[in-house]
Structure formats: C-alpha cells, structure tokens
Design an enzyme around this catalytic site. Structure first.
Site, PDB file in Angstrom:
ATOM      1  N   TRP A 140       9.179  10.304   4.440  1.00 37.98           N
ATOM      2  CA  TRP A 140       8.885   8.934   4.024  1.00 37.98           C
ATOM      3  C   TRP A 140       8.722   8.108   5.285  1.00 37.98           C
ATOM      4  O   TRP A 140       9.600   8.062   6.141  1.00 37.98           O
ATOM      5  CB  TRP A 140      10.027   8.369   3.183  1.00 37.98           C
ATOM      6  CG  TRP A 140      10.204   9.074   1.889  1.00 37.98           C
ATOM      7  CD1 TRP A 140      10.700  10.336   1.707  1.00 37.98           C
ATOM      8  CD2 TRP A 140       9.885   8.594   0.591  1.00 37.98           C
ATOM      9  NE1 TRP A 140      10.707  10.665   0.381  1.00 37.98           N
ATOM     10  CE2 TRP A 140      10.214   9.606  -0.335  1.00 37.98           C
ATOM     11  CE3 TRP A 140       9.346   7.406   0.119  1.00 37.98           C
ATOM     12  CZ2 TRP A 140      10.026   9.469  -1.698  1.00 37.98           C
ATOM     13  CZ3 TRP A 140       9.159   7.259  -1.243  1.00 37.98           C
ATOM     14  CH2 TRP A 140       9.508   8.283  -2.131  1.00 37.98           C
ATOM     15  N   HIS A 141       7.585   7.440   5.410  1.00 39.71           N
ATOM     16  CA  HIS A 141       7.344   6.598   6.580  1.00 39.71           C
ATOM     17  C   HIS A 141       8.102   5.280   6.410  1.00 39.71           C
ATOM     18  O   HIS A 141       7.941   4.580   5.416  1.00 39.71           O
ATOM     19  CB  HIS A 141       5.857   6.317   6.726  1.00 39.71           C
ATOM     20  CG  HIS A 141       5.048   7.553   6.970  1.00 39.71           C
ATOM     21  ND1 HIS A 141       5.120   8.270   8.139  1.00 39.71           N
ATOM     22  CD2 HIS A 141       4.152   8.207   6.185  1.00 39.71           C
ATOM     23  CE1 HIS A 141       4.308   9.298   8.079  1.00 39.71           C
ATOM     24  NE2 HIS A 141       3.713   9.291   6.907  1.00 39.71           N
ATOM     25  N   LEU A 142       8.930   4.959   7.389  1.00 36.25           N
ATOM     26  CA  LEU A 142       9.740   3.741   7.343  1.00 36.25           C
ATOM     27  C   LEU A 142       8.921   2.603   7.938  1.00 36.25           C
ATOM     28  O   LEU A 142       8.684   2.550   9.150  1.00 36.25           O
ATOM     29  CB  LEU A 142      11.041   3.947   8.117  1.00 36.25           C
ATOM     30  CG  LEU A 142      11.869   5.155   7.651  1.00 36.25           C
ATOM     31  CD1 LEU A 142      13.119   5.304   8.499  1.00 36.25           C
ATOM     32  CD2 LEU A 142      12.223   5.034   6.175  1.00 36.25           C
ATOM     33  N   ASN A 184      -1.435   7.623   6.196  1.00 35.77           N
ATOM     34  CA  ASN A 184      -0.447   7.891   7.238  1.00 35.77           C
ATOM     35  C   ASN A 184      -0.608   6.880   8.372  1.00 35.77           C
ATOM     36  O   ASN A 184      -1.725   6.562   8.779  1.00 35.77           O
ATOM     37  CB  ASN A 184      -0.613   9.319   7.765  1.00 35.77           C
ATOM     38  CG  ASN A 184      -0.156  10.344   6.742  1.00 35.77           C
ATOM     39  OD1 ASN A 184       0.852  10.173   6.077  1.00 35.77           O
ATOM     40  ND2 ASN A 184      -0.911  11.415   6.622  1.00 35.77           N
TER      41      ASN A 184
END
Length: 209
Positions: A140-142, A184
C-alpha cells in the site's frame, strides 16, 4: 522479454453515473516463478498437500495472471496521522498513530473495478477466477496528509515543499499528494524531489527567511 505488468486507464476519469468520483486503473500482471507460486498458492488454499499436490501445482504454475484495480483514494478526515496519546518511543516522544478505513467512495470504486475485471477475465475465457479485496498482504503506497499549496490554512507545505510552520523542514515524498492517484506514484515522487531540490538551490541565499 515482455514486461511483467501492463496498465489500462479506461476507468480513470470521473463518470458520476458509476456512483463515485475519480477512478482507477487496471494493472495486468503475469504469473510469478515456481517458488513464489508455491508459497502464495499454499497461503491462499489453492495448493493442497498430499496426493493432489503435484497436479494442482502443474495446473497453477505458468498458467495464471493477475488483474488489479488501483483505486484513487480521496483525502478523507477519518484517514489521518496523529501523535499517539499513550505510546511513546525510548526517548519519551509520542509515536505516530495511523488511522485508516476504506471510505464509501473508494468502496464503490473497488466494487465497480471488481465487476469490470470479472467481465474482462470471462471474455478472455479465464477459469477459476478468485477475488481478493483488498489484496491480502499487498503493498500500500502511503500518500497524502502533507498537501502542497500557498494557503497555510489549507496546506502543510508551500508550493516548493517547505513547511509553512517550520522553515527548515522540507517534505519531498508522497505526503505531498492531494489524493493517492490511481497509478503507482514513484515517478511523480522522483519528479517532485528533483523540483524541490532545484527550488532550494535557487533560494540558498534566503532559504529560511
């Protein structure tokens, strides 16, 4: 050699008839190697032990693909980073506390994405379609919580990454994002870091004024 992933952006822009704002991209990923396939399939219960193990593995290995919906998560007040009122580190400094739940808009977006993904896979004559929502053990990209802007009341850093409140603090990571985006974020983070570094270089004479 084909790249491991391909991306489609048909559902990225807002179409309010879908019941949510913003959108998502589809990411197609080819199968993994035999070791990763064995580990992941066993964890998901797809690869049994015993008499059927080898047959099941031959059926899975090299015959699978993934189709992921990468959703744009909106900034919502219930998702935040604060200082924990109880937990502290060894120096007595409060630890960060992360509160996150999937909001209604994102939940509807995920439901739409899963339905479209099932349609795509069915049209491709895929079999044994399974759904993981959200992806188990996924990355999970913060992102978010330190918005960039000119108004201190509505943003954390100024237009070139310096904190409105602390003049020698610069933020150059994904915290600057207003939303997560549906792609992304690495390339955008790199671009922002280069931009902020260049702005700092141009202002060296009065950087902290």
């Amino acid at each position: 050699m084909w790249p491991r992933r391909r991306t489609a952006i048909e559902f990225y822009e807002t179409d309010r008839s879908r019941g949510f704002v913003r959108g998502y991209t589809f990411q197609f990923g080819r199968g993994v190697g035999p070791v990763a396939e064995a580990v992941a399939s066993e964890a998901k219960g797809l690869l049994p032990w015993g008499a059927g193990h080898h047959m099941a593995f031959r059926r899975l290995n090299g015959h699978r693909l993934g189709l992921s919906a990468i959703c744009e998560d909106l900034p919502e007040e219930h998702n935040r980073v604060t200082l924990d009122p109880v937990l502290k580190d060894s120096h007595g400094i409060p630890a960060p506390r992360i509160d996150y739940t999937i909001g209604e808009n994102t939940a509807r977006m995920m439901e739409h994405g899963i339905a479209r993904a099932n349609e795509i896979l069915a049209a491709a004559e895929a079999t044994d379609i399974c759904v993981n929502s959200p992806i188990l053990h996924g990355g999970w990209h913060l992102l978010g919580t330190a918005r960039m802007g000119t108004d201190p009341a509505r943003s954390v850093v100024n237009e070139w990454g310096r904190s409105h409140d602390v003049k020698n603090l610069f933020i150059v990571d994904g915290s600057l994002f207003v939303t997560s985006g549906g792609v992304n974020p690495t390339s955008t983070i790199q671009a922002l870091a280069l931009y902020i570094a260049d702005q700092m270089k141009q202002r060296l004479a009065n950087l902290f004024d």
